[in-house]
Design an enzyme around this catalytic site. Sequence first.
Site, PDB file in Angstrom:
ATOM      1  N   HIS A 360     -14.053  -0.604  -0.361  1.00 44.51           N
ATOM      2  CA  HIS A 360     -12.948   0.302  -0.542  1.00 44.51           C
ATOM      3  C   HIS A 360     -13.378   1.705  -0.052  1.00 44.51           C
ATOM      4  CE1 HIS A 360      -9.613   2.090  -2.374  1.00 44.51           C
ATOM      5  NE2 HIS A 360     -10.023   2.959  -2.909  1.00 44.51           N
ATOM      6  N   GLU A 601      -1.950 -11.026  -0.018  1.00 47.16           N
ATOM      7  CA  GLU A 601      -3.326 -10.995   0.187  1.00 47.16           C
ATOM      8  C   GLU A 601      -4.228 -12.361  -0.585  1.00 47.16           C
ATOM      9  OE1 GLU A 601      -4.664  -7.141  -1.383  1.00 47.16           O
ATOM     10  OE2 GLU A 601      -2.834  -7.134  -2.954  1.00 47.16           O
ATOM     11  N   ASP A 625      -8.140  -8.372   2.049  1.00 47.45           N
ATOM     12  CA  ASP A 625      -8.417  -9.285   1.040  1.00 47.45           C
ATOM     13  C   ASP A 625      -8.172 -10.636   1.348  1.00 47.45           C
ATOM     14  OD1 ASP A 625      -9.815  -7.953  -1.318  1.00 47.45           O
ATOM     15  OD2 ASP A 625      -7.893  -7.123  -2.048  1.00 47.45           O
ATOM     16  N   CYS A 672      -1.145  -4.082   6.477  1.00 48.52           N
ATOM     17  CA  CYS A 672      -1.528  -2.807   6.103  1.00 48.52           C
ATOM     18  C   CYS A 672      -2.950  -3.033   5.915  1.00 48.52           C
ATOM     19  CB  CYS A 672      -0.702  -2.036   4.861  1.00 48.52           C
ATOM     20  SG  CYS A 672      -1.064  -3.257   3.429  1.00 48.52           S
TER      21      CYS A 672
END
Length: 759
Positions: A360, A601, A625, A672
């Site tokens: 992240h 995902e 992911d 995305c």
Amino acid sequence: MLGSLRSIVQEVNTARDLPSVLDIIVRRVREVMHTKVCSVYLRDKQSGNYVLMATEGLNPDAVGQVHLAPGEGLVGNVATREEPINLEQAEAHPAYQYFPATGEERFSSFLGTPIIHHRSVLGVLVVQQSERRRFDEGEEAFLVTLSAQLAGVIAHAEATGALAGMGQQRSETKFTGLAASPGVAIGRAHIIAPPANLATVPYACTMDIDAELALFHQALGAARDEIRNVGERLKNDLNKEERALFDAYISMLDDNSIAVEVCERIRQQLTASRAWAEVMLEHVRRFEAMSDSYFRDRAADVRDLGARVLMHLRQQEQSQRDYPENTILIGEELTASVLAEVPRERLAGLVSVKGSANSHVAIIARAMGVPAVMGAQELPWEQVDGVDLVVDGYRGELYIHPGPELKRRYDAIVEEERELARNLDHLAKLPGETADGHRVRMWVNTGLMADVVRSLERGAEGVGLYRTEVPFLLRDRFPSEEEQREIYREQLQAFAPRPVTMRTLDIGGDKALAYFPIEETNPFLGWRGIRVTLDHPEIFLGQVRAMMKASVGLDNLRIMLPMISGVGELEAARKLVDRAYDELLDEGYQIQRPPLGIMVEVPSAVYQARELAKRVDFMSVGSNDLTQYLLAVDRNNSRVASIYHSFHPAVLQALLQVVTAGHETSTKVGICGELAGDPGGALLLVAMGYDVLSMNATNLPRVKAALREVNKSELDRLLQQVLLMESPEQIEEKLHGYLQDLGIGGLVQPKQTEPTPNS
């Protein structure tokens, strides 16, 4: 032997430097295995030869003098074969070589095992015996196990030694990690360490000894008062034994011998925090080594006491620190909240010992346009506070004490980056389309207000992912509904009338809230994303209500649900969204119902993409992911980072399957994940038919430039060729070659040749 194995590893883990590590290994292994000889040979990085670096049983004068090339002698054969050699009569083996300096002619039995770290042979661990006998399977297994466990410690000790050795000469030294955020940063290291962890206190020196002594005594007094006050406050709730613990803490703090040890190290120019940590860890190790279980258990008490004093020391130090120009943050595991503490104009780069290019904090670094290297496991990060360094986010490298020539090369790369950015500025007002007019929406991923200006300047047509967890991560409590409304309103207003896709709270995995801890063995397969908010509808409803309130009069909101694994979760979430919408209508809010979409995902969502698409207004693939779940790779684990690859054929097939299913139901499909921001990857996605590419603002001009150079028909042919390929490396090479042939290879990384360090 299990107890002996643990004991050796524990002792080695606490050694101060490489010579100490090797001394412990040869001494303890000889003792445990009852052999005459134990020796360690390590690879010399310059020559590639294996050098005798420590021994118990051979002539000590031979240390540093015996060198063997790969394949030379028994040791060289162990290194080349990358497996143990176990001989009853070593001198009879055709590879045997005699070195008079060692005096090893007296020893016949030989067992050597390779020390392997990250698929590279660091060295060879050898035991020898006088009489002829073959070491049994248990002994061989013990040495193999020990070698495997020691490999990381030796690698770290080697790196630490290299850094310590260069401390006086300030020589240039290179460390490698994982390329996490592109770009180059030239600046000064600023260490971020946990405030109460003795083992992670940075190695640092001081010139103001008196000030450090005063700081130490002040912290000692503050800790003493704190413990007394807590003990007094709880005395009626504690039994006699528990009250005695507080008395023991006070007694240790009053122990003059500990204070004397610490003060002595401070006078040797160590900072108070480092001196205290070293002394207390030595006491912890003494207790842990005791045979009596009662005293072994006291090691935890000593560690706790050390952490209490350290907290006071660090609080004082942090209050005195400032972030200089061109700050490069370095830590064991950096977080979003740490990044937020540094003024953006002063933050030049990031280096994290843990994590990968898809963790992240790496994603946020890319969004901010900050060069970053993750997974720099060999970097002795505690010892680089305040030093000059270069961070190469393209190649995943960093250089400590860079020399003039290296700086000159990297200055040229920085200038090349600026020139490329200037050359792409004109694209901001042009549409995202191919040379033959195939239109693709070019959106951005955001999470910080700082992203807004950069996104609009670079021609963002909307927001494909607004990470609503970022405001949650930057607070010490859940933000109220009104606080959230104000934050969301800023984003919606800034981009209006462009659409803004707000993902509902996505915590868990590598996104932890300090005030809402989730402790799990396998967090990425655990309670995260929509699973958390469905279990806490009060959080979900408050957030969705805040989003809708923020959209009043703007009507550019889209709501997206993360981690949807099936129709059941989608329907449950939709009911809550319907409820929030109806409540606001009843309260008199004039709002349009926002489009509702999902992130794809989870592999199960790929196989149910058609059923899910029928029930939503749009779908967006979260390729980060999805890739980790398809390949069974924790994207935060640098040990398996090389297996994580967005161009894996299985990933590309899944991406194609999702967009095909979406279009069969007339549902718009975007992406995305980070793949959309890679120029080569973006071209494949356009060929697949993706309607929206959402990426960080930094990459948007590069992707648009690549897109406008090609025809859709050419991309269709490229995709068909790629789908027949069997490895991600082959696909990546094909894409790089394609961009080079178009004359736009520089969009991927600068053309400058790779810098070579002086040492």
